[in-house]
Scaffold this active site. Sequence first.
Site, PDB file in Angstrom:
ATOM      1  N   ARG A   1      47.496  33.996  37.345  1.00  0.00           N
ATOM      2  CA  ARG A   1      47.467  34.152  38.806  1.00  0.00           C
ATOM      3  C   ARG A   1      46.218  34.893  39.277  1.00  0.00           C
ATOM      4  O   ARG A   1      45.723  34.663  40.385  1.00  0.00           O
ATOM      5  CB  ARG A   1      48.736  34.882  39.267  1.00  0.00           C
ATOM      6  CG  ARG A   1      48.960  34.823  40.788  1.00  0.00           C
ATOM      7  CD  ARG A   1      50.303  35.413  41.142  1.00  0.00           C
ATOM      8  NE  ARG A   1      50.601  35.287  42.572  1.00  0.00           N
ATOM      9  CZ  ARG A   1      50.885  36.312  43.370  1.00  0.00           C
ATOM     10  NH1 ARG A   1      50.928  37.546  42.889  1.00  0.00           N
ATOM     11  NH2 ARG A   1      51.153  36.114  44.642  1.00  0.00           N
TER      12      ARG A   1
ATOM     13  N   MET B   1      49.256  33.955  49.911  1.00  0.00           N
ATOM     14  CA  MET B   1      49.578  33.489  48.569  1.00  0.00           C
ATOM     15  C   MET B   1      51.015  33.921  48.279  1.00  0.00           C
ATOM     16  O   MET B   1      51.320  35.111  48.217  1.00  0.00           O
ATOM     17  CB  MET B   1      48.601  34.131  47.574  1.00  0.00           C
ATOM     18  CG  MET B   1      48.634  33.592  46.172  1.00  0.00           C
ATOM     19  SD  MET B   1      47.343  34.406  45.185  1.00  0.00           S
ATOM     20  CE  MET B   1      47.479  33.492  43.663  1.00  0.00           C
ATOM     21  N   SER B   2      51.918  32.968  48.136  1.00  0.00           N
ATOM     22  CA  SER B   2      53.344  33.266  47.990  1.00  0.00           C
ATOM     23  C   SER B   2      53.651  34.076  46.733  1.00  0.00           C
ATOM     24  O   SER B   2      52.898  34.061  45.753  1.00  0.00           O
ATOM     25  CB  SER B   2      54.149  31.962  47.922  1.00  0.00           C
ATOM     26  OG  SER B   2      54.128  31.269  49.129  1.00  0.00           O
ATOM     27  N   ARG B   3      54.775  34.754  46.770  1.00  0.00           N
ATOM     28  CA  ARG B   3      55.253  35.440  45.571  1.00  0.00           C
ATOM     29  C   ARG B   3      55.500  34.412  44.467  1.00  0.00           C
ATOM     30  O   ARG B   3      56.022  33.315  44.735  1.00  0.00           O
ATOM     31  CB  ARG B   3      56.558  36.172  45.850  1.00  0.00           C
ATOM     32  CG  ARG B   3      56.485  37.284  46.865  1.00  0.00           C
ATOM     33  CD  ARG B   3      57.790  38.062  46.893  1.00  0.00           C
ATOM     34  NE  ARG B   3      58.951  37.186  46.962  1.00  0.00           N
ATOM     35  CZ  ARG B   3      60.201  37.567  46.681  1.00  0.00           C
ATOM     36  NH1 ARG B   3      60.438  38.804  46.298  1.00  0.00           N
ATOM     37  NH2 ARG B   3      61.196  36.709  46.791  1.00  0.00           N
TER      38      ARG B   3
END
Length: 225
Positions: free
Chosen positions: A39, A65-67
């Site tokens: 990530r 930016m999503s979890r």
Amino acid sequence: MSEPAAKAAVEERAALLLAVRRAGVRDISVMRAIETVPREAFAPYKFRDLANRNLALPLGCGQTMSRPADVGRRIEALRIGKGHRVLEVGTGSGYGTAILARLAWEVVSLERFETLAIEAAPRLAALEIANAAVLHADGLAPEATLGEFDRILVEAALDAPPTALISMLSPGGTLVYARREPQAGEKRARQRLIKVDRTESGEPHETDLGPHSLGPAASGLAKAL
């Protein structure tokens, strides 16, 4: 990287995978894909020290930016097979695109912000991901020339999936999105993760997968915000 730093990185990575699992993600192939995609390679430089935590991170153009746990939930719901062709609406950093590419035969990702599309492509190339293409395009009104897809993932909240996307879903295919459900007296609409399966006869069948959260969808093209 020093030995203590390397050890800390391994521990953070393990904690991240545990957080994804605690969110309900059980598919082994999805977990492996999340494990193999770094990530930090997609996070903005100033937030890279937080990349291996289950946190949403700010991106350029006012996007997020999503979890990883939320990314995992959405992708698991698609039930992607190795022979599937996948359309992603909303590339963002390209992190979700990379995970999808680990699972599918081909991924086409549409991003309305030209800046984000330009930045995501080399990140994927650096990981030698050759089966994913990022296009600067309006994902809510995609070109019919893109063809049909077995799976479609909309990385945004909608009131209902656009007809254009449903029409691009092959019979037996699946689309996943977050549905906005405005509540009287509440400023912010609640959201539900929705899976739409298109039957062999072409009829859509919806399944509610529970509460979820994504940024609102927007149509049209943009160079930046």
